[in-house]
Write a protein that holds these residues in place. Sequence first.
Motif, PDB file in Angstrom:
ATOM      1  N   TYR A  28       0.877  -1.212   0.106  1.00 30.94           N
ATOM      2  CA  TYR A  28       0.051   0.033   0.118  1.00 30.94           C
ATOM      3  C   TYR A  28       0.848   1.239   0.074  1.00 30.94           C
ATOM      4  N   ASP A  29       1.882   1.330   0.809  1.00 32.28           N
ATOM      5  CA  ASP A  29       2.548   2.221   0.956  1.00 32.28           C
ATOM      6  C   ASP A  29       4.000   2.447   0.146  1.00 32.28           C
ATOM      7  N   GLY A  30       4.372   1.470  -0.468  1.00 32.51           N
ATOM      8  CA  GLY A  30       5.551   1.317  -1.195  1.00 32.51           C
ATOM      9  C   GLY A  30       6.718   1.459  -0.352  1.00 32.51           C
ATOM     10  N   VAL A  31       6.500   1.033   1.039  1.00 39.80           N
ATOM     11  CA  VAL A  31       7.761   0.836   1.990  1.00 39.80           C
ATOM     12  C   VAL A  31       7.883  -0.577   2.471  1.00 39.80           C
ATOM     13  N   TYR A  32       9.195  -1.038   2.369  1.00 36.92           N
ATOM     14  CA  TYR A  32       9.680  -2.297   2.969  1.00 36.92           C
ATOM     15  C   TYR A  32       8.845  -3.641   2.399  1.00 36.92           C
ATOM     16  N   GLY A  33       8.133  -3.284   1.043  1.00 32.51           N
ATOM     17  CA  GLY A  33       7.799  -4.511   0.379  1.00 32.51           C
ATOM     18  C   GLY A  33       6.368  -4.555   1.160  1.00 32.51           C
ATOM     19  N   ALA A  34       5.757  -5.583   0.818  1.00 31.14           N
ATOM     20  CA  ALA A  34       4.236  -6.196   1.084  1.00 31.14           C
ATOM     21  C   ALA A  34       4.501  -6.961   2.572  1.00 31.14           C
ATOM     22  N   GLN A  35       4.193  -6.058   3.634  1.00 28.59           N
ATOM     23  CA  GLN A  35       4.070  -6.115   5.098  1.00 28.59           C
ATOM     24  C   GLN A  35       2.463  -6.703   5.476  1.00 28.59           C
ATOM     25  N   CYS A  36       2.731  -7.175   6.495  1.00 29.61           N
ATOM     26  CA  CYS A  36       1.096  -7.432   7.194  1.00 29.61           C
ATOM     27  C   CYS A  36       0.331  -6.393   7.107  1.00 29.61           C
ATOM     28  N   SER A  90      -7.219   6.376   6.376  1.00 25.49           N
ATOM     29  CA  SER A  90      -6.332   7.472   7.047  1.00 25.49           C
ATOM     30  C   SER A  90      -6.062   6.888   8.422  1.00 25.49           C
ATOM     31  N   TYR A  91      -6.782   5.938   8.885  1.00 27.09           N
ATOM     32  CA  TYR A  91      -6.554   5.639  10.192  1.00 27.09           C
ATOM     33  C   TYR A  91      -5.720   4.382  10.351  1.00 27.09           C
ATOM     34  N   ALA A  92      -5.265   3.787   9.272  1.00 24.41           N
ATOM     35  CA  ALA A  92      -4.361   2.608   9.090  1.00 24.41           C
ATOM     36  C   ALA A  92      -3.089   3.156   9.150  1.00 24.41           C
ATOM     37  N   ARG A  93      -2.489   3.151  10.679  1.00 24.99           N
ATOM     38  CA  ARG A  93      -1.077   3.757  11.021  1.00 24.99           C
ATOM     39  C   ARG A  93      -0.277   2.739  11.564  1.00 24.99           C
ATOM     40  N   GLY A  94       1.018   2.716  11.566  1.00 31.87           N
ATOM     41  CA  GLY A  94       1.879   2.107  12.371  1.00 31.87           C
ATOM     42  C   GLY A  94       2.078   0.666  12.078  1.00 31.87           C
ATOM     43  N   ASN A  95       2.964   0.091  12.946  1.00 31.19           N
ATOM     44  CA  ASN A  95       3.502  -1.190  12.852  1.00 31.19           C
ATOM     45  C   ASN A  95       2.115  -2.158  13.424  1.00 31.19           C
ATOM     46  N   GLY A  96       2.265  -3.228  13.286  1.00 32.79           N
ATOM     47  CA  GLY A  96       1.375  -4.393  13.594  1.00 32.79           C
ATOM     48  C   GLY A  96       0.776  -4.112  15.071  1.00 32.79           C
ATOM     49  N   PRO A 156       9.541  -7.739  17.215  1.00 35.70           N
ATOM     50  CA  PRO A 156       8.996  -6.494  17.954  1.00 35.70           C
ATOM     51  C   PRO A 156       7.921  -5.831  17.348  1.00 35.70           C
ATOM     52  N   TYR A 157       7.843  -5.964  16.161  1.00 37.29           N
ATOM     53  CA  TYR A 157       6.830  -5.103  15.390  1.00 37.29           C
ATOM     54  C   TYR A 157       5.364  -5.678  15.433  1.00 37.29           C
ATOM     55  N   GLY A 158       5.235  -6.943  15.859  1.00 40.36           N
ATOM     56  CA  GLY A 158       3.838  -7.341  15.974  1.00 40.36           C
ATOM     57  C   GLY A 158       3.397  -7.783  14.723  1.00 40.36           C
ATOM     58  N   HIS A 159       2.012  -7.993  14.747  1.00 38.47           N
ATOM     59  CA  HIS A 159       1.266  -8.556  13.496  1.00 38.47           C
ATOM     60  C   HIS A 159      -0.246  -8.031  13.380  1.00 38.47           C
ATOM     61  N   VAL A 160      -0.765  -7.866  12.072  1.00 41.28           N
ATOM     62  CA  VAL A 160      -2.134  -7.798  12.070  1.00 41.28           C
ATOM     63  C   VAL A 160      -2.763  -8.632  10.892  1.00 41.28           C
ATOM     64  N   ALA A 161      -3.967  -9.213  11.012  1.00 35.60           N
ATOM     65  CA  ALA A 161      -4.699 -10.176  10.220  1.00 35.60           C
ATOM     66  C   ALA A 161      -6.076  -9.770  10.333  1.00 35.60           C
ATOM     67  N   GLN A 195      -0.579 -11.492   5.458  1.00 39.78           N
ATOM     68  CA  GLN A 195       0.261 -11.091   4.435  1.00 39.78           C
ATOM     69  C   GLN A 195       1.806 -11.223   5.362  1.00 39.78           C
ATOM     70  N   ASN A 196       2.650 -11.528   4.638  1.00 38.85           N
ATOM     71  CA  ASN A 196       3.916 -11.798   5.291  1.00 38.85           C
ATOM     72  C   ASN A 196       3.824 -12.756   6.423  1.00 38.85           C
ATOM     73  N   LEU A 197       3.107 -13.638   6.461  1.00 41.17           N
ATOM     74  CA  LEU A 197       3.351 -14.760   7.285  1.00 41.17           C
ATOM     75  C   LEU A 197       4.287 -15.737   6.820  1.00 41.17           C
ATOM     76  N   ASP A 198       5.241 -16.451   7.765  1.00 41.44           N
ATOM     77  CA  ASP A 198       6.371 -17.017   7.629  1.00 41.44           C
ATOM     78  C   ASP A 198       7.329 -16.242   6.320  1.00 41.44           C
ATOM     79  N   TYR A 199       7.102 -15.142   6.443  1.00 36.59           N
ATOM     80  CA  TYR A 199       8.049 -14.247   5.542  1.00 36.59           C
ATOM     81  C   TYR A 199       7.536 -14.407   3.860  1.00 36.59           C
ATOM     82  N   ASN A 200       6.329 -14.857   3.743  1.00 35.12           N
ATOM     83  CA  ASN A 200       5.900 -14.727   2.390  1.00 35.12           C
ATOM     84  C   ASN A 200       5.112 -13.511   2.279  1.00 35.12           C
TER      85      ASN A 200
END
Length: 338
Positions: A51-59, A74-80, A115-120, A131-136
């Motif tokens: 979505y943001d073009g940063v660090y590839g396709a992250q969770c 606009s509310y989707a901000r931060g790490n997981g 330390p960044y956590g995760h969202v799904a 997305q990015n589960l097991d680094y995929n």
Amino acid sequence: MKGIKKALCLLVLLFSVALALPVTANASTNGHTAQEALAWARAQVGKSLDYDGVYGAQCVDLIKYYYDFLGCASYARGNGCDYATNALPSGWARYQGAQPQPGDILVYSGNDSNPYGHVAIYEADRVTYHQNLDYNQWVVCSSYQYNRLGNPYWGVIRPDFVSAPVSATWEGPTLTSVTETNATVSGKVTFGQTLKTTSAGMRLYDGSGNLITYYKPDTTNYTSTYVTFDFNINTELYYTLSPGKTYKVQFYTVSGGREYTSSAVTFTTPHTHSYQNGACTICGAKDPNYKLTAPSVKTDYLISTGKPYIKWAAVAGASKYEVYRSGSKDGTYTLLGT
């Protein structure tokens, strides 16, 4: 790294069962139901979303697109892990340690390995979208138990989804006591489940479907599986019908936050015929006793050709004229034309 790594050993998860109180507000999910949101999530499987073009396709990119689908990008901000505390759209709620519901956003805390956590996105205990589960770096539908991943399960964010329509079975509108100026309209709607009704009434339209007036009670607030209707147009809609006119009536309710409407029923008020020139001035019906007067016919000759012609003045109420010809006054007449 914003994703998580699946643990190879059984994790014992200790978490608080305290629940945050939900915020009450109007739905803010772009009008989508939970099932529509899950259909969107299923359609992303196999895609690499950045979505943001940063660090590839992250969770979090999956969740940013999910927020965007729900009209709250606009509310989707931060790490997981930041989704346990970041700002929520109006009407959404955050529940720590809760049993997820379909369409919820799963939030996982950070740990030493991630330390960044995760969202799904949650559909069922063993049907979740990551997305990015097991680094995929693409979206997968996982069969892992939602709270048995490498990062500790924190809780959920619950969007304020629009409720899916409940089945509604209508009886009526049924018209009784129809007079030249008034009518009584009754009916009933039965829902497939108990709903809270906050408004119920009737709309009156002219024969072309233009709204004339409607009835809406000052207060309606009750919970039931049905709503009954019984309206007098004069005393409750404060409207006087016209004789011989066509109208339409329709019931409505606002129940469970959604409007339900009956079919529109057409009726015509009775009237006493008022005839003029062979037709009723109200409904256009023909006067059975009306007789047309014979036209006054004049004959003449065309000077240029010497051929005869006839002419007559229009007769009120006549829709056509038939012209007959005979070789003699008392002979047989044949139709020339209409």
